[in-house]
Design an enzyme around this catalytic site. Structure first.
Site, short mmCIF file in Angstrom:
data_model
loop_
_atom_site.label_atom_id
_atom_site.label_comp_id
_atom_site.label_asym_id
_atom_site.label_seq_id
_atom_site.Cartn_x
_atom_site.Cartn_y
_atom_site.Cartn_z
N THR A 125 0.78 -1.27 -0.06
CA THR A 125 -0.13 -0.12 -0.10
C THR A 125 0.68 1.35 0.06
OG1 THR A 125 -1.78 -1.14 1.25
CG2 THR A 125 -1.81 1.41 1.12
N LYS A 148 -1.26 -0.84 -4.08
CA LYS A 148 -2.61 -0.32 -3.94
C LYS A 148 -2.16 1.22 -3.53
CE LYS A 148 -6.18 -1.93 -1.67
NZ LYS A 148 -7.41 -2.23 -1.06
N LYS A 150 -3.69 4.64 -2.13
CA LYS A 150 -4.89 5.01 -1.65
C LYS A 150 -4.79 6.44 -2.12
CE LYS A 150 -6.03 1.91 1.40
NZ LYS A 150 -7.40 1.44 1.66
N ASP A 175 -7.61 3.06 -4.52
CA ASP A 175 -8.76 2.91 -3.45
C ASP A 175 -9.03 4.24 -2.98
OD1 ASP A 175 -10.61 1.91 -1.59
OD2 ASP A 175 -9.07 0.91 -0.59
N GLU A 201 -11.45 0.43 -6.56
CA GLU A 201 -11.85 -0.02 -5.44
C GLU A 201 -12.94 0.86 -4.66
OE1 GLU A 201 -10.99 -2.37 -1.38
OE2 GLU A 201 -9.47 -1.94 -2.83
N ASP A 224 -16.17 -2.64 -1.89
CA ASP A 224 -15.61 -2.99 -0.59
C ASP A 224 -16.68 -2.69 0.49
OD1 ASP A 224 -14.19 -3.61 1.69
OD2 ASP A 224 -12.78 -2.03 1.25
N LYS A 246 -13.12 -9.43 2.94
CA LYS A 246 -12.70 -9.43 4.13
C LYS A 246 -13.22 -10.29 5.19
CE LYS A 246 -11.02 -4.73 3.19
NZ LYS A 246 -11.18 -3.21 3.25
N CYS A 274 -8.12 -7.10 3.73
CA CYS A 274 -7.68 -7.11 5.40
C CYS A 274 -8.03 -5.57 5.65
CB CYS A 274 -6.36 -8.11 5.57
SG CYS A 274 -5.11 -6.88 5.04
N ASP A 296 -4.74 -8.33 -1.14
CA ASP A 296 -4.52 -7.24 -0.59
C ASP A 296 -4.53 -7.43 0.78
OD1 ASP A 296 -3.98 -4.60 0.16
OD2 ASP A 296 -6.00 -3.95 0.31
N ASP A 298 -1.39 -6.83 3.06
CA ASP A 298 -0.34 -6.29 3.65
C ASP A 298 -0.51 -5.77 5.16
OD1 ASP A 298 -1.35 -3.94 2.91
OD2 ASP A 298 0.04 -2.80 2.19
#
Length: 327
Positions: A125, A148, A150, A175, A201, A224, A246, A274, A296, A298
């Site tokens: 991330t 990923k 953010k 995301d 996402e 999500d 998740k 997660c 995903d 991490d």
């Protein structure tokens, strides 16, 4: 001999701030559950999420409410049906999976009739910062296969372009964590395609995503916050092309596998995700990751100190924990 239940709150300091559109996290707060029977103990972990009306206190209270059923010999189905989908049920469900595996001397994979989880590429991330700092962070891990990114609604396209320039070969997940609106999604699509983003996402608030029904852009959109359990799948399938499974949303591995299989049967893309958690939260999720297009996972990589014997990462690949850690 009956089961015994223990539940507690654990805190893990992060090695660096984890910033998304909702705020900054510096500590991972989790609920740890231990269910023991005949000298054998199973462990599970859940991460209460304020976005879903959860807290450490409320999750511990939910687990306490289930104590009589857990300790009194109720079936797993009865225990789980008495708890709502969320972090508390996740911790209990995963602890019972671990306990059952240890009692039967069979791994969770053997009980499921599938291969043991192996190493899996995981997203690393890049948290929200200035485009320059995000590019520097991406350049440091540009050899990883999957990143990923953010973003929020301030300068997301500049952020995405900066990361892509710094990591030209990595697959990208973008995301916004519900921080965009319809106009920004539509405006961003050409840039997402230009930057070869694999998937967008949950760009909009779950309560405001109805306009996505029938919308198809050049980059698929993954649900999500809009999807928790298999009960959500009918409505979600009309708006999204993929879902993020998740365990803290589904309420455990049992429901997560049900949701993942149902999504696959519909031909939807699948992400295994997660919260920021320890390896105890990731070990069960590796069973979903084996089915997924994107992992995903991490969360533990952000901790200053993880639980001993947990998962480990090298070059963007997540490796399973030591034998006996879970499941």
């Amino acid at each position: 001999m009956s089961r015994t239940l223990k539940a507690r709150a654990d805190r893990f300091a992060l090695s660096r701030p984890f910033r998304i559109s909702r705020g900054i996290k510096t500590v991972a707060e989790v609920v740890t559950v231990e269910v023991a029977m005949d000298g054998v103990t199973g462990r599970g972990e859940g991460v209460p999420y304020p976005r879903y009306g959860e807290s450490i206190e409320s999750s511990l209270a939910e687990i306490e409410d289930a104590r009589a059923a857990i300790e009194g010999g109720a079936s797993v189905a009865e225990i789980l049906s008495g708890m709502r989908a969320g972090a508390a049920r996740n911790a209990v469900d995963c602890a019972i999976w671990d306990l059952t595996a240890k009692q039967s001397r069979r791994s969770v994979a053997q009980m499921l009739g599938v291969a043991e989880p192996g190493p899996v590429p995981t997203a690393l991330t890049i948290v929200i910062d200035t485009p320059r700092i995000m590019a520097e962070a991406a350049a440091a891990i540009s050899d990883a296969p999957l990143l990923k990114v953010k973003v929020d609604a301030t300068e997301p396209l500049a952020m995405i372009r900066a990361v892509r320039a710094a990591a030209p070969d990595a697959a990208l997940i973008v995301d916004p964590n519900e921080s965009w609106d319809e106009a920004l999604v539509r405006a961003a699509m050409p840039v997402l395609a230009e930057c070869r983003v694999d998937v967008l996402e949950q760009p909009c608030k779950a309560e405001e995503d109805g306009w996505l029904a029938g919308f198809r852009g050049p980059v698929p959109i993954c649900a999500d916050e809009s999807v928790h359990t298999v009960d959500d799948l009918d409505s979600v399938a009309a708006r999204y092309q993929a879902i993020n499974v998740k365990l803290d949303k589904t309420g455990g591995l049992t429901a997560a596998l049900e949701l993942a299989k149902a999504a696959r049967e519909r031909g939807m893309g699948l992400m295994s995700g997660c919260m920021v958690c320890s390896s105890l939260g990731i070990a069960p999720a590796l069973h979903v990751a084996q089915m997924a297009d994107w992992a995903d996972l991490d969360g533990p990589l952000w901790l200053a100190d993880d639980r001993p014997g947990g998962v480990w990462e090298a070059n963007g690949t997540m490796h399973p924990p030591e034998e006996g850690f879970w499941g």
